[in-house]
Design an enzyme around this catalytic site. Structure first.
Site, short mmCIF file in Angstrom:
data_model
loop_
_atom_site.label_atom_id
_atom_site.label_comp_id
_atom_site.label_asym_id
_atom_site.label_seq_id
_atom_site.Cartn_x
_atom_site.Cartn_y
_atom_site.Cartn_z
N THR A 120 0.85 -1.20 0.00
CA THR A 120 0.00 0.00 0.00
C THR A 120 0.88 1.24 0.00
O THR A 120 1.73 1.40 0.88
CB THR A 120 -0.91 0.01 1.24
OG1 THR A 120 -1.65 -1.19 1.22
CG2 THR A 120 -1.85 1.20 1.23
N CYS A 278 -2.83 -2.70 8.54
CA CYS A 278 -3.29 -1.96 7.36
C CYS A 278 -4.17 -0.77 7.72
O CYS A 278 -3.79 0.38 7.47
CB CYS A 278 -4.04 -2.89 6.42
SG CYS A 278 -2.90 -3.98 5.58
C1 UDX Z 1 -7.61 -4.99 5.86
C2 UDX Z 1 -8.54 -4.86 4.65
O1 UDX Z 1 -9.80 -5.45 4.94
C3 UDX Z 1 -7.89 -5.49 3.44
O2 UDX Z 1 -8.74 -5.33 2.31
C4 UDX Z 1 -6.56 -4.79 3.24
O3 UDX Z 1 -5.94 -5.17 2.10
C5 UDX Z 1 -5.67 -5.02 4.43
O4 UDX Z 1 -6.33 -4.47 5.56
P1 UDX Z 1 -7.01 -6.84 7.67
O5 UDX Z 1 -6.13 -5.80 8.28
O6 UDX Z 1 -6.46 -8.21 7.49
O7 UDX Z 1 -7.50 -6.37 6.22
O8 UDX Z 1 -8.29 -6.99 8.58
P2 UDX Z 1 -9.85 -6.63 8.49
O9 UDX Z 1 -10.63 -7.86 8.44
O10 UDX Z 1 -10.12 -5.62 7.44
O11 UDX Z 1 -10.05 -5.96 9.93
C6 UDX Z 1 -9.36 -4.77 10.29
C7 UDX Z 1 -9.71 -4.39 11.71
O12 UDX Z 1 -11.03 -3.90 11.79
C8 UDX Z 1 -9.61 -5.52 12.72
O13 UDX Z 1 -9.02 -5.03 13.90
C9 UDX Z 1 -11.06 -5.91 12.98
O14 UDX Z 1 -11.25 -6.45 14.26
C10 UDX Z 1 -11.73 -4.55 12.84
N1 UDX Z 1 -13.15 -4.65 12.45
C11 UDX Z 1 -13.51 -5.16 11.24
C12 UDX Z 1 -14.14 -4.17 13.31
O15 UDX Z 1 -13.83 -3.68 14.40
N2 UDX Z 1 -15.43 -4.21 12.91
C13 UDX Z 1 -15.82 -4.72 11.72
O16 UDX Z 1 -17.03 -4.71 11.43
C14 UDX Z 1 -14.82 -5.21 10.86
#
Ligand code: UDX
Length: 460
Positions: A120, A278
């Site tokens: 990114t 991310c």
């Molecule tokens: C993210 C993006 O989704 C992905 O497309 C990108 O390329 C990389 O970053 P990731 O970091 O693996 O992926 O996790 P993700 O499932 O997106 O969750 C990110 C954070 O948000 C986590 O801490 C999760 O617990 C939190 N989250 C997610 C919430 O608090 N509520 C939600 O409804 C969804």
């Protein structure tokens, strides 16, 4: 086409292994020799469901190899840059690893190269990459084509996300680069490969959208997507605070809200906020990018503020129940930033542990995958060998990561073993009704608290 992947972290390793799974010959490099040694010994330096078998099979079948010498990557016809872009103290993305890799490719390349940014990066990085490749390029007649191909992989489901994506975004300047990338992704576009996620018995999948844009637009798509997801989460967290005050149930509310196709049901789960490597850093970098271009992205800064506030609010909730925190024994269930990963980078647990340690609380923590990593960060933290040990004798138990195994614990046994049967569920993992019937004092996020009935104690 020979493919090289530079950087064998979460993104690089999944990308390299999955490209090999599609039938390409892939060399993954990383300048961290211990990581490459681990991979060559048949082990993985990270935990990602399904990745071990994909790596192993492709190594054995000769399509995937590793090298600790990044210069070896310059042999590839297509080179995917998957190095880290961590935040600088200013919040900007640190692009020094990308710069370094670009210089190396320029110096080492002996034939035309397709150089693909997968990490990114802020918009306009592709232009800089093209410049660096041109300036440092040693051999006349070698042509560098730069492309942006942002990853949208979620840790925990990264293999499935790579092989069955909703979209593949390609930022290119010329048709040849687009054709080369189309060739690389053809099996995904046609959904023709033996799917390792479903063990070959894959339900028919919709082919992904093939989105071709300029390089600047592709880079912006990535930052704008992650920042929008962060906004959704912070919005859900604010609504959950209000739901709590009003006696509404956030799950019912967000179900109703998410049924509107203009909003959608995803990323509306409240809790302890967004973490991981991310979302937090991409939001910061996006705010900085806007700032440097004279735009105050106050809306995103507010999303960040709300996110930080989640941990403070959680500690205050704990104080409300326990009155005095100092000297109390607290169990923590879950350290990874979300379930199905061992990643603790920017995990809510880190901030929580720091805050509770400052309060003089005695902690005992457990996570199914992240114990090693948390031990490196907090060498003094007392770690439990399982969830039951974390709960034993505790005045409160905090659910910080939504691991499925926590849902299925013997909660009756836990109730008996705690000094005080108090559970704060930061992820709405458990049923308030069931916890109440077991006699727990149970608080979750944005859901009404149920008073413990006087007869419930009989279970204990
Ligand atoms: C993210 C993006 O989704 C992905 O497309 C990108 O390329 C990389 O970053 P990731 O970091 O693996 O992926 O996790 P993700 O499932 O997106 O969750 C990110 C954070 O948000 C986590 O801490 C999760 O617990 C939190 N989250 C997610 C919430 O608090 N509520 C939600 O409804 C969804």
């Amino acid at each position: 086409m020979r493919i090289s992947v530079i950087g064998a972290g979460y993104v690089g390793l999944v990308t390299g292994a999955c490209l090999a799974e599609l039938g390409h010959h892939v060399l993954c490099t990383d300048n961290d020799k211990s990581k490459i040694d681990t991979l060559e010994a048949g082990k993985l330096p990270i935990f990602e469901p399904g990745l071990d078998s994909v790596v192993e099979r492709n190594r054995q079948e000769g399509r995937l190899s590793f090298s600790a010498d990044p210069r070896a990557a310059a042999e590839g016809d297509a080179i995917f840059i998957c190095v880290g872009t961590p935040p600088l103290p200013t919040g900007d993305a640190d692009l020094s690893a990308i710069d370094h890799v670009a210089q190396m490719i320029a110096v080492e390349a002996k034939s035309d190269k397709l150089v693909v940014e997968k990490s990114t990066v802020p918009a306009q990085t592709g232009q800089q990459l093209q410049r660096v490749l041109g300036i440092y390029g040693r051999r006349g007649g070698v042509r560098f084509r730069v492309a942006s191909n942002p990853e949208f992989l979620r840790e925990g489901t990264a293999i499935g996300d790579f092989l069955h994506p909703d979209r593949i975004v390609i930022g290119v300047d010329d048709e040849i680069a687009e054709k080369q990338l189309h060739e690389i992704y053809r099996p995904v576009l046609e959904q023709k490969f033996k799917c390792p996620v479903h063990d070959g018995a894959c339900p028919p999948m919709k082919p992904p959208a093939w989105v071709v844009t300029t390089i600047n637009s592709a880079e912006l798509i990535k930052h704008a997507s992650n920042s929008f997801l962060a906004l959704k989460i912070s919005y859900a967290n604010m609504v959950s605070d209000l739901a709590e005050k009003l006696g509404a149930n956030i799950e019912e509310v967000m179900h109703g809200v998410g049924l509107d196709p203009r909003i959608g049901p995803h990323f509306l789960r409240p809790g302890l906020g967004f973490g991981g490597f991310c979302l937090p850093k991409d939001v910061q970098a996006f705010v900085r990018l806007a700032e440097r271009n004279g735009i105050d992205f106050a809306m995103l800064r507010e999303a960040e503020r709300i996110n930080h506030q989640r941990i403070t609010g959680f500690v205050e909730k704990l104080r409300h129940s326990l009155w005095v925190l100092k000297g109390k024994q607290i169990g923590i269930l879950g350290l990874a930033f979300k379930a199905n990963t061992d990643d603790i980078r920017f995990a809510p647990s880190i901030e929580l542990i720091k805050k509770l340690q400052t309060e003089g609380v005695r902690l005992k923590a457990y996570d199914p995958q992240a114990m090693e990593k948390i031990g490196e960060q907090f060498p003094d933290l007392i770690c439990a060998s399982d969830a039951y040990q974390a709960a034993r004798g505790a005045d409160a138990l905090l659910i910080v990561t939504e691991w499925e195994e926590f849902r299925n614990l013997d909660w009756k046994r836990i109730h008996k073993s705690m000094a005080r049967p108090l559970v704060l569920d930061g992820r709405n993992l458990l049923s308030a009704q069931e916890m109440k019937s077991l006699g727990f004092e149970y608080h979750s996020v944005g859901r009404p608290d149920l008073a413990v009935s006087s007869s419930a104690g009989a279970l204990a």
